[in-house]
Motif scaffolding. Structure first.
Motif, PDB file in Angstrom:
ATOM      1  N   VAL A  89      -1.114  -4.200  -7.557  1.00 25.38           N
ATOM      2  CA  VAL A  89      -2.399  -4.305  -7.227  1.00 25.38           C
ATOM      3  C   VAL A  89      -2.791  -5.724  -7.312  1.00 25.38           C
ATOM      4  O   VAL A  89      -3.599  -6.422  -6.227  1.00 25.38           O
ATOM      5  CB  VAL A  89      -3.554  -3.698  -8.639  1.00 25.38           C
ATOM      6  CG1 VAL A  89      -4.770  -4.361  -8.628  1.00 25.38           C
ATOM      7  CG2 VAL A  89      -3.304  -2.256  -8.668  1.00 25.38           C
ATOM      8  N   ILE A 115       3.393   5.677  -5.985  1.00 21.53           N
ATOM      9  CA  ILE A 115       3.422   5.527  -7.220  1.00 21.53           C
ATOM     10  C   ILE A 115       2.142   6.526  -7.873  1.00 21.53           C
ATOM     11  O   ILE A 115       2.455   7.210  -8.820  1.00 21.53           O
ATOM     12  CB  ILE A 115       3.058   4.164  -7.873  1.00 21.53           C
ATOM     13  CG1 ILE A 115       4.299   3.403  -7.580  1.00 21.53           C
ATOM     14  CG2 ILE A 115       2.847   3.839  -9.518  1.00 21.53           C
ATOM     15  CD1 ILE A 115       4.312   1.733  -7.937  1.00 21.53           C
ATOM     16  N   SER A 163      -1.724  -6.994  -3.837  1.00 23.14           N
ATOM     17  CA  SER A 163      -2.795  -6.576  -2.899  1.00 23.14           C
ATOM     18  C   SER A 163      -3.968  -7.378  -2.870  1.00 23.14           C
ATOM     19  O   SER A 163      -4.248  -7.890  -1.541  1.00 23.14           O
ATOM     20  CB  SER A 163      -2.901  -5.051  -3.085  1.00 23.14           C
ATOM     21  OG  SER A 163      -3.910  -4.715  -2.563  1.00 23.14           O
ATOM     22  N   GLN A 176       0.687  -1.096   0.003  1.00 24.37           N
ATOM     23  CA  GLN A 176      -0.062  -0.005  -0.019  1.00 24.37           C
ATOM     24  C   GLN A 176       0.966   1.141   0.006  1.00 24.37           C
ATOM     25  O   GLN A 176       0.546   2.211  -0.777  1.00 24.37           O
ATOM     26  CB  GLN A 176      -0.827   0.012   1.169  1.00 24.37           C
ATOM     27  CG  GLN A 176      -1.977  -1.283   0.852  1.00 24.37           C
ATOM     28  CD  GLN A 176      -2.966  -0.955   1.776  1.00 24.37           C
ATOM     29  OE1 GLN A 176      -3.127  -0.424   2.747  1.00 24.37           O
ATOM     30  NE2 GLN A 176      -4.193  -1.886   1.211  1.00 24.37           N
ATOM     31  N   LEU A 236       1.837   1.560  -3.478  1.00 27.19           N
ATOM     32  CA  LEU A 236       0.983   2.073  -4.363  1.00 27.19           C
ATOM     33  C   LEU A 236       0.581   3.523  -4.117  1.00 27.19           C
ATOM     34  O   LEU A 236       0.455   4.237  -5.013  1.00 27.19           O
ATOM     35  CB  LEU A 236      -0.475   1.292  -4.104  1.00 27.19           C
ATOM     36  CG  LEU A 236      -0.378  -0.166  -4.582  1.00 27.19           C
ATOM     37  CD1 LEU A 236      -1.675  -0.755  -3.809  1.00 27.19           C
ATOM     38  CD2 LEU A 236      -0.620  -0.241  -6.092  1.00 27.19           C
ATOM     39  N   ALA A 237       0.670   3.761  -3.121  1.00 25.52           N
ATOM     40  CA  ALA A 237       0.477   5.416  -2.698  1.00 25.52           C
ATOM     41  C   ALA A 237       1.602   6.260  -3.134  1.00 25.52           C
ATOM     42  O   ALA A 237       1.081   7.403  -4.042  1.00 25.52           O
ATOM     43  CB  ALA A 237       0.487   5.708  -1.235  1.00 25.52           C
TER      44      ALA A 237
END
Lengths: 679, 106
Positions: free
Chosen positions: A555, A538, A558, A532, A535-536
């Motif tokens: 993704v 990127i 996750s 996470q 992801l945040a």
């Protein structure tokens, strides 16, 4: 201790504590359950009584040093009541990392801010995450610091089972590589400072980088210096332990760490008239021959099997004295004949009666775990064979996530990282020994290209000079993440359950010994936090770097981690089968493991107590010697203690000699497992 | 003749350039849409958008992707699956649309 002292106690007392690198270290390593802890504790007691100042430390996350010494231990060394000076501790890697980071976090943040495009918020997000492989990363550093707190002469180390000890010993090099990445980040800052005309003055960031590089170098030097570091490999005279010893010692030799001493523990003395003891002694004698042939150029010591597990100062001192004595081979038995294989019933391959109680139909994930050396791999293999026999349409994968694999040795077949068919096993069963390094390398190679593309895009769009950044990211990619075995082991489980062309109906996992299996089970949460955070980050820099394959992978990971989390806590789909032995140290570790599983919400309704002494062997012959009778009494008491206050169903699997191996051997053995009657 | 040739060739080149540009922009549009969908997936994983919000974005993006494909090949693709940057996306015929919605997420 076998080596002569080089300092007198009086002179050494005046020394400052220092960094602990000038002590003499004696590591005890080997497969789980071979007696590393008792050997380390025994050696430490004897050394202390010979007027050395001794620290004995366990680096295994599933500690049992306190159990062996009969005292409660923690991270701070505690005085042990023996003649001389002995202190003992169980390393707490998490706490050591917190302490290490507390002093260095702000400076690490500064270096990352100077050397990357990330801002304080991003960096804080990453620095705040927990690290999965902390035991290995910080273990040696914490150990040397502990050793430096007082003027010890000797530091005796009780290590984790093989696979993870090998990782621990790789860490000095990892520290040097971390220092190198940080130095690349700092290089950009130095360059900019110089370009702007001010020049660069060495600051706290440079000093921290130097410190990490120096620590890595010093620890690497310590491990490779035979004057300061001795490594004793402990094994029992069993085939699986011997195979692991060959691999482990070869690895250490290749790393430049000399294993000068081999300790063969728990050698059975011949007992006339008892078929079980005679068969054991014969099987052992054959393995002992091979041990001598394999390690003849080193000191090989033999310790006899004791009727009672050595526990407490008196028993450990006795063991320690034997360990310090003259190395001698056990007397060869007369009239020895070559042991036959285990009594093998014709492979009519019936499904064992216990199977539905142990693994009901519908279970997708069956984790087989416990203390090292209790027979996890053998039990996991027997269980996987039984599940595959139950329904020929049901596809079963037996997957080892222990970095020191044994499945190939259990089946007597070549097993590797690919899903392998075992000759003689049902066609719906495949076996795989997961290779975490290979999995990591594959991903790394894929991302390396993506990184190059991303940097090319950045260059095209903004024309920013990214030479430094490209070097940093490339070096970061070369740096294997700590906890690699657990992270990629977990991803392999996820892949087998949910992905691939045809997901497996049931995955049986032969896990690493307790401490690292618990780490694997905590991994979904830890990994999800990292995913996470990535992801945040990127998303935030999407306009500059785009999204690409890495984001799509994240993704997927996750989603899979969340699915796995659901499966892991569902009793209809998941079972953790705890394997143990009916002895005090394994029982105590099993109790802690069961408590941890309950806290993690992983269903563990069944315990398999392996290698119990039964009055009759598989061939119906009666084993009625005094030693077997005594062993059976002790085991019955331990099983009662294990059941006290627990609802888990207990199954017992008999001790056989030679140990069950190969498909036929396993299928002759597994029908003799039976439930212990409920009281 | 030279003028005619130039005009004619210039005209053809102009048309060809326009076609190439149009194809490029469609392709870029497809890439952009795929990235939008991936970004929405990322936000959903981070808990920044709800299931319903994600479903709406997915519906719009997949519809637009389908339009682009239809325009390009001049026919409706048969219902089936195609890969959108790591996401299994599903196309569907209009009558089955409601039933199939959300099958893109696993």
């Amino acid at each position: 201790m076998t080596r002569a002292r080089t300092t007198t106690a009086g002179a050494a007392a005046a020394e400052p504590a220092g960094n602990g690198l000038d002590r003499r270290y004696r590591f005890f390593g080997g497969k789980g359950g071979v007696g590393k802890t008792t050997c380390a504790a025994g050696a430490a007691i004897v050394a202390a009584e010979r007027r050395h100042r001794v620290l004995v430390v366990s680096t295994d996350p599933a500690h049992s040093l306190g159990d062996a010494l009969g005292v409660r231990l923690g991270a701070a060394p505690r005085r042990i009541p023996v003649r001389g000076e002995l202190r003992a501790a169980e390393l707490d890697a998490d706490r050591a990392l917190v302490a290490w980071m507390k002093m260095r976090r702000p400076m690490l943040g500064t270096i990352a801010e100077r050397g990357t495009y990330l801002d304080r918020e991003d960096i804080g997000r990453f620095l705040g995450l927990s690290l999965p492989g902390v035991d290995e990363l910080i273990g040696l550093l914490a150990l040397s610091q502990l050793a430096g707190d007082r003027p010890y002469d000797d530091v005796v180390v009780d290590t984790a089972p093989t696979g993870h000890t090998l990782r621990l010993l790789e860490m000095p090099d990892t520290l040097r590589r971390i220092a190198s990445v940080l130095d690349d980040m700092q290089a950009k800052h130095r360059f900019l400072a110089a370009s702007l005309g001010g020049g660069h003055r060495t600051d706290a960031a440079d000093r921290l980088i130097d410190e990490i590089a120096r620590d890595g170098k010093a620890l690497a030097g310590l491990l490779r210096d035979p004057a300061r570091c001795a490594f004793a490999w402990v094994l029992v005279p069993e085939r699986l332990a011997l195979e692991e010893a060959r691999d482990g010692v070869r690895h250490l030799d290749e790393a430049g760490i000399r294993v000068a001493e081999i300790v063969v523990n728990r050698v059975t003395a011949p007992t006339p008239g008892c078929p079980l003891c005679a068969a054991r002694a014969e099987t052992e004698a054959q393995v002992v021959d091979e041990i001598v042939a394999a390690f003849g150029d080193r000191v090989v010591r033999f310790l006899p099997a004791e009727e009672r597990e050595p526990r407490g100062i008196v028993a450990l001192r006795r063991l320690g004295r034997r360990l310090a004595g003259r190395a001698a081979r056990p007397t060869r038995r007369r009239g020895r004949r070559r042991p036959g294989r285990a009594p093998v019933t014709p492979p009519t391959a019936t499904v064992p009666a216990w199977l539905d109680a142990l693994v009901p139909p519908g279970v997708r994930l069956c984790l087989v775990g416990g203390k090292g050396g209790v027979g996890k791999s053998t039990s996991a293999a027997a269980i996987a064979l039984a599940i595959a026999r139950r329904d020929p349409q049901h596809r079963v994968l037996l997957l080892s996530t222990d970095p020191a694999h044994s499945l190939g040795d259990v089946f007597g077949a070549r097993v590797g990282d690919d899903e392998t068919r075992i000759p003689g096993a049902p066609d719906n069963l495949r076996v795989r020994e997961h290779d975490a390094n290979r999995a990591w390398e594959r991903r790394r190679d894929r991302y390396r290209d993506a990184v190059d593309r991303a940097f090319t895009t950045v260059l095209r769009r903004g024309g920013v000079d990214v030479t430094f950044d490209r070097t940093v990211v490339r070096e970061l990619l070369e740096l294997a993440p700590p906890g690699l075995d657990e992270l990629f082991g977990l991803l392999a489980v996820v892949h087998a359950l949910f992905r691939g062309e045809q997901p497996w109906d049931t995955v049986v996992v032969d896990t690493a010994p307790t401490g690292h299996t618990l780490r694997l089970l905590r991994m979904p949460g830890t990994a999800l936090e990292w995913v996470q955070a990535l992801l945040a980050t990127i998303l935030k820099y999407r306009a500059v770097i785009g999204l690409g394959d890495f984001a799509a992978d994240l993704v997927d990971v996750s989603r899979d981690l969340r699915r796995l989390d659901e499966v892991l806590s569902d009793p209809a789909r998941t079972r953790f089968i705890v394997v143990t032995r009916a002895a005090e140290l394994p029982r105590r570790e099993t109790e802690r493991l069961l408590d941890s599983l309950r806290r993690l919400d992983v269903p563990a309704p069944v315990i398999v107590v392996n290698a119990v002494t039964r009055a009759r062997g598989l061939d119906g012959r009666r084993s009625a010697c005094r030693r077997c009778a005594q062993a059976a009494r002790v085991e019955a008491r331990e099983i009662r203690a294990l059941r006290r206050g627990r609802r888990a169903h207990v199954f017992t699997a008999p001790l056989v000699a030679p140990p069950p191996a190969g498909v036929a051997g396993l299928e002759a053995w597994s029908p003799s497992w039976r439930p212990e009657p409920e009281r | 003749m030279i003028i005619l040739d130039t005009l004619l060739w210039g005209g053809i080149r102009f048309v060809l350039t326009k076609i190439v540009d149009a194809v490029d922009s469609e392709l870029n549009d497809e890439d952009r849409l795929r990235e939008e969908l991936l970004a929405a997936q990322m936000r959903f994983e981070l808990g920044e958008i709800t299931d319903a919000q994600f479903a709406e974005i997915e519906r719009v993006v997949l519809a637009r992707l389908r339009e682009i494909r239809e325009e390009r090949i001049g026919a409706t693709p048969k219902p089936g699956e195609f890969k959108v940057t790591g996401i299994e996306a599903t196309t569907w015929s209009d009558e089955g649309e409601d039933d199939d919605r959300g099958r893109g997420r696993r």
